[in-house]
Design an enzyme around this catalytic site. Structure first.
Site, short mmCIF file in Angstrom:
data_model
loop_
_atom_site.label_atom_id
_atom_site.label_comp_id
_atom_site.label_asym_id
_atom_site.label_seq_id
_atom_site.Cartn_x
_atom_site.Cartn_y
_atom_site.Cartn_z
N HIS A 103 0.87 -1.18 0.00
CA HIS A 103 0.00 0.00 0.00
C HIS A 103 0.91 1.24 0.00
O HIS A 103 2.03 1.19 0.54
CB HIS A 103 -0.82 -0.07 1.30
N ASP A 132 3.17 -4.69 7.90
CA ASP A 132 1.93 -3.93 7.78
C ASP A 132 0.77 -4.90 7.95
O ASP A 132 0.48 -5.71 7.07
CB ASP A 132 1.89 -3.25 6.40
N GLN A 188 -4.56 -5.14 6.98
CA GLN A 188 -5.60 -6.05 6.50
C GLN A 188 -5.59 -7.36 7.28
O GLN A 188 -6.64 -7.88 7.65
CB GLN A 188 -5.40 -6.36 5.01
N LYS A 202 -10.29 -0.14 10.27
CA LYS A 202 -10.55 -1.37 9.50
C LYS A 202 -10.88 -2.54 10.42
O LYS A 202 -11.38 -3.56 9.98
CB LYS A 202 -9.35 -1.71 8.61
N CYS A 228 -4.80 2.66 -3.60
CA CYS A 228 -3.56 3.12 -2.96
C CYS A 228 -2.41 2.15 -3.21
O CYS A 228 -1.59 1.91 -2.31
CB CYS A 228 -3.74 3.32 -1.44
C1 LIG Z 1 -5.64 0.79 4.72
C2 LIG Z 1 -4.26 0.31 4.66
C3 LIG Z 1 -3.21 1.09 5.11
C4 LIG Z 1 -3.39 2.50 5.62
O1 LIG Z 1 -4.33 2.63 6.62
P1 LIG Z 1 -4.66 4.13 7.11
O2 LIG Z 1 -5.75 3.96 8.08
O3 LIG Z 1 -5.08 4.89 5.88
O4 LIG Z 1 -3.42 4.66 7.67
C5 LIG Z 1 -1.94 0.58 5.05
N1 LIG Z 1 -1.71 -0.65 4.58
C6 LIG Z 1 -2.69 -1.45 4.14
C7 LIG Z 1 -2.39 -2.81 3.65
C8 LIG Z 1 -4.00 -0.99 4.16
O5 LIG Z 1 -4.98 -1.78 3.72
#
Ligand SMILES: *Cc1c(COP(=O)(O)O)cnc(C)c1O
Length: 411
Positions: free
Chosen positions: A128, A205, A208, A231, A369
């Protein structure tokens, strides 16, 4: 709202816990398939946040009076809940940030200070923008070299290529545990093992992954793990940086201000230990407590059953979509979860989504993104349907019917 633990099954229809899902959109019950962008909120999260503001709101960590101590306790309880949820060793490893994006920026900024020209950071094609741009800053500012792990034709990560990129100059690997575009799940524990063998740190990260399977940061072994509250059925405005304590403690401060200091004179300033060192200023008090409520909600579910149900819905939706002539599915990695990225031949993704919206179905289109990944896929965007614990087989059914209608309309 109080419930015995682990008694709720997906068959109990979790939609009823999420008030927004009772709404009609264009005269139809909403079918929300954009949880990978942001999830709906259960009533208990909404109630908890309202409650903080209507019952005992005050700033945290400061006042000796009742409101402040009640709010401070709820705030620090939320930190403990997060620590337990991701199986951190201690809540001192949990830093609250604005979102996952800020958590990555924090590590890039603070860890980046120790880097010099020629040092290498490894990213992947699955990332992302939040896990690309902060590292690109270091390339611009310091001459750090970014190395990119490609994906294979089946859209899983090319681990052999990763191993070839690793070397003595590698200082950090920043990798997603699950792609927000393809649902590809990455074996991050294996990446950590190999990265640590050359002395590199690893940031995972989990924005998800944490939504769709259980995360154990100690089992992964990563140095840093980031995710975002909105999320995970919590509020926006709150994110989490987990750092193994020694990794976190090795970082210099991020932003300067109140809270994060020990002693301030105009000549010399000393800083608190983590996590407070990284939490300058008044935090997102209500949102932190709201995130704690979201975790309480998840702990009250039979999450293994929820995850299994999500998997069944995904498989059924994939099978039925693939059977529609002219539909291309991009999310094909052997290990994947809860996301379908697809295109309908000769119909712009935007048009697909607009027709689906007329039917009350919310899907996402665009580059999600992840422009570098779009380039690899050779497209400018996809249609993405993402499933969460409140989605049902009927939702998948509606998506299929919707795509069939789209095809008819444009044929
Ligand atoms: C949504 C997302 C982000 C960023 O999340 P924010 O709430 O916009 O900071 C980063 N990495 C992944 C894989 C995402 O799905």
């Amino acid at each position: 709202m109080a419930r015995a633990l682990n008694v709720i099954k997906p068959s109990d229809n979790l939609k009823q816990d999420f008030p927004a899902l009772a709404r009609l959109v264009n005269g139809k019950p909403v079918i929300y398939l954009d949880s990978a962008a942001s999830a709906q909120k259960p009533q208990c999260v909404i109630d908890t946040m309202t409650n903080v503001m209507s019952e005992h709101y005050a700033n945290v960590h400061r006042g000796v009076y009742t409101f402040s101590s009640e709010t401070s306790i709820a705030f620090e309880d939320a930190r403990k809940k997060v620590a337990q949820f991701i199986k951190a060793k201690t809540d001192r490893e949990i830093v609250f940030t604005r979102n996952a994006t800020e958590a990555v920026n924090l590590v890039a900024h603070c860890f980046g200070q120790s880097l010099k020209a020629g040092d290498e950071i490894i990213l992947t094609e699955l990332e992302h923008h939040a896990n690309i741009v902060p590292w690109y800053f270091l390339k611009e500012q310091k001459g750090v070299v970014l190395k990119i792990v490609p994906i294979k034709p089946d859209r899983s990560l090319d681990m052999a290529a990763f191993e070839k990129l690793l070397g003595p100059k590698t200082k950090l690997v920043a990798v997603t545990q699950m792609s927000n575009v393809l649902g590809t799940v990455v074996d991050v524990a294996d990446i950590v093992k190999k990265a640590h063998a050359v002395g590199a740190k690893v940031l995972v990260d989990g924005s998800q992954s944490i939504v769709h399977f259980d995360v154990d940061v100690q089992a992964i072994g990563c140095d840093f793990f980031v995710f975002t509250g909105h999320k995970l059925y919590g509020p926006s405005g709150i994110g989490v940086l987990y750092g193994r304590y020694d990794a976190l403690n090795a970082l210099p401060p991020y932003q300067g201000g109140g809270e994060m200091i020990e002693l301030v004179t105009f000549d010399k300033i000393t800083y608190k230990e983590p996590p407070i060192r990284f939490e300058a200023g008044t935090p997102a008090i209500v949102e932190v407590i709201g995130l704690g409520a979201a975790i309480d909600y998840l702990n009250g579910l039979d999450r293994a059953a929820c995850h299994a149900q999500e998997k069944k819905i995904l498989q059924e939706a994939e099978k039925r979509l693939a059977a529609i002539p002219g539909v291309t599915i991009y999310s094909t990695a052997p290990e994947r979860a809860s996301i379908i990225s697809f295109a309908v031949d000769k119909i712009h993704p935007h048009d697909v989504a607009t027709v689906l919206d007329q039917l009350g179905i919310a899907v996402r289109t665009g580059h999600h993104c992840a422009q570098p990944l779009m380039k690899v896929l050779g497209v400018t965007g996809t249609v993405r349907a993402s499933f969460a614990l409140y989605n049902t087989m009927e939702d998948a059914e509606k998506l299929i019917e919707g795509v069939q209608k789209v095809k008819k309309l444009f044929s």
